[in-house]
Write an enzyme that holds these catalytic residues in place. Structure first.
Site, PDB file in Angstrom:
ATOM      1  N   HIS A  83       0.843  -1.189   0.000  1.00  0.00           N
ATOM      2  CA  HIS A  83       0.000   0.000   0.000  1.00  0.00           C
ATOM      3  C   HIS A  83       0.881   1.243   0.000  1.00  0.00           C
ATOM      4  CE1 HIS A  83      -2.554   3.112   2.153  1.00  0.00           C
ATOM      5  NE2 HIS A  83      -3.234   2.836   1.055  1.00  0.00           N
ATOM      6  N   SER A  84       0.626   2.155  -0.924  1.00  0.00           N
ATOM      7  CA  SER A  84       1.320   3.440  -0.991  1.00  0.00           C
ATOM      8  C   SER A  84       2.834   3.226  -1.044  1.00  0.00           C
ATOM      9  CB  SER A  84       0.891   4.310   0.189  1.00  0.00           C
ATOM     10  OG  SER A  84       1.248   5.645  -0.002  1.00  0.00           O
ATOM     11  N   MET A  85       3.599   3.739  -0.065  1.00  0.00           N
ATOM     12  CA  MET A  85       5.049   3.539  -0.068  1.00  0.00           C
ATOM     13  C   MET A  85       5.418   2.068  -0.027  1.00  0.00           C
ATOM     14  SD  MET A  85       7.928   4.703   2.753  1.00  0.00           S
ATOM     15  CE  MET A  85       7.528   3.283   3.790  1.00  0.00           C
ATOM     16  N   ILE A  93      -1.295  -1.028  -4.372  1.00  0.00           N
ATOM     17  CA  ILE A  93      -2.535  -0.346  -4.007  1.00  0.00           C
ATOM     18  C   ILE A  93      -2.227   1.106  -3.637  1.00  0.00           C
ATOM     19  CG2 ILE A  93      -4.545  -0.368  -2.473  1.00  0.00           C
ATOM     20  CD1 ILE A  93      -3.870  -3.384  -1.961  1.00  0.00           C
ATOM     21  N   SER A 136      -0.420   3.258  -4.966  1.00  0.00           N
ATOM     22  CA  SER A 136       1.029   3.416  -4.937  1.00  0.00           C
ATOM     23  C   SER A 136       1.510   4.395  -6.010  1.00  0.00           C
ATOM     24  CB  SER A 136       1.705   2.051  -5.102  1.00  0.00           C
ATOM     25  OG  SER A 136       3.074   2.125  -4.752  1.00  0.00           O
TER      26      SER A 136
END
Length: 278
Positions: free
Chosen positions: A92-94, A116, A118
């Site tokens: 997720h993201s980072m 997700i 990202s």
């Protein structure tokens, strides 16, 4: 559970279910709890492992500086310690950026890659958001930082409905967090250089190109973005999708950055369709 890695690093992780391993990597300033809505849905079919990155959650708050490369190396050593040769990875993201780095360096470890909310590059709007979050964290403290993260990661309606819960989480996290670790993590994000050669939005930092890029990834990849994500808008996911050959892109209608928390059932449905097609 905790596992000791080199650098005197204790990584905290939780494990559920049996079957092919699925490794979950959270984003900046978060921890394994961001996956709590998805884990019960995945553990029915998979061995699910959710880890706290260095400087986050209940893992060691080792001194910085941090980097995406260092986070990726930690995850590689974590896999070695658990004797996991291959896994499905979700970030997720980072966390998705870390997994892109790991996929470039160690593709043999991947059965699949799911990203997700990202990103792969830092454009000017994302850079401004990250710098603002860092300034708030340094000048006003963790609780103000948490509140600002809520605004950029969740829908206003979701925040209103869960205000009491978020206040409790904020207060609990403030007792175990390391402000310096989060600052070092934001700095690691600001230095992300996974981009290949396509301009993103209006301006990409000039130093975002490096020799090993995500265009070399050949792993089955699913990219999920939220239609209303203001932290990493959909063009970030599209950039990844365009760069990784044969990847699949899904945009979640009405979804914000924190898709895992707001729409876990919908996200799980998309992920399971992807995994079933492998």
């Amino acid at each position: 559970m905790k596992i000791l890695l080199p650098r005197n690093l204790n990584l905290n992780y939780l494990e559920f279910g049996v079957g092919n391993p699925v490794v979950l990597i959270h984003g900046m300033g978060s921890d394994h709890t961001v996956w709590e809505g998805l884990i019960p849905l995945l553990k029915e079919d998979y061995r699910v492992i959710a880890v706290d990155l260095c400087g986050h959650g209940l893992s060691s708050k080792n001194p910085g500086p941090y980097s995406i490369k260092l986070f990726a190396e930690d995850i590689y050593l974590f896999l070695e310690s658990l004797n996991i040769d291959q896994a499905h990875f979700m970030g997720h993201s980072m966390g998705g950026v870390i997994l892109q780095e790991l996929a470039v360096k160690h593709p043999e470890r991947f059965k699949s890659l799911t990203l997700i909310s990202s990103f792969a590059c830092i454009d000017t709007p994302l850079e401004e958001v990250l710098i603002n979050l860092k300034d708030i964290l340094i000048e006003e403290g963790y609780k103000a930082f948490f509140d600002e993260c809520l605004k950029v990661a969740n829908s206003p309606e979701f925040i209103r409905k869960n205000r009491e819960l978020f206040s409790k989480i904020r207060d609990e996290n403030s007792k175990i967090c390391s402000v310096s670790s989060i600052v070092d993590t934001i700095n690691a994000c600001l230095d992300i250089k996974l981009c290949c050669d396509v301009n993103l939005a209006d301006s990409i930092k000039e130093d975002t190109i490096k020799e090993d890029t995500i265009k070399d990834i050949r792993i089955p990849t699913l990219v999920i973005a939220g239609e209303k994500d203001v932290f990493t808008p959909t063009h970030h996911g599209m950039k990844i999708h365009e760069s990784i050959p044969n990847s699949r892109m899904e945009i979640i209608e009405g979804g914000c950055h924190n898709l895992l928390v707001e729409k876990p059932v919908e996200i799980c449905s998309v992920i399971k369709r992807f995994l079933d097609d492998l």
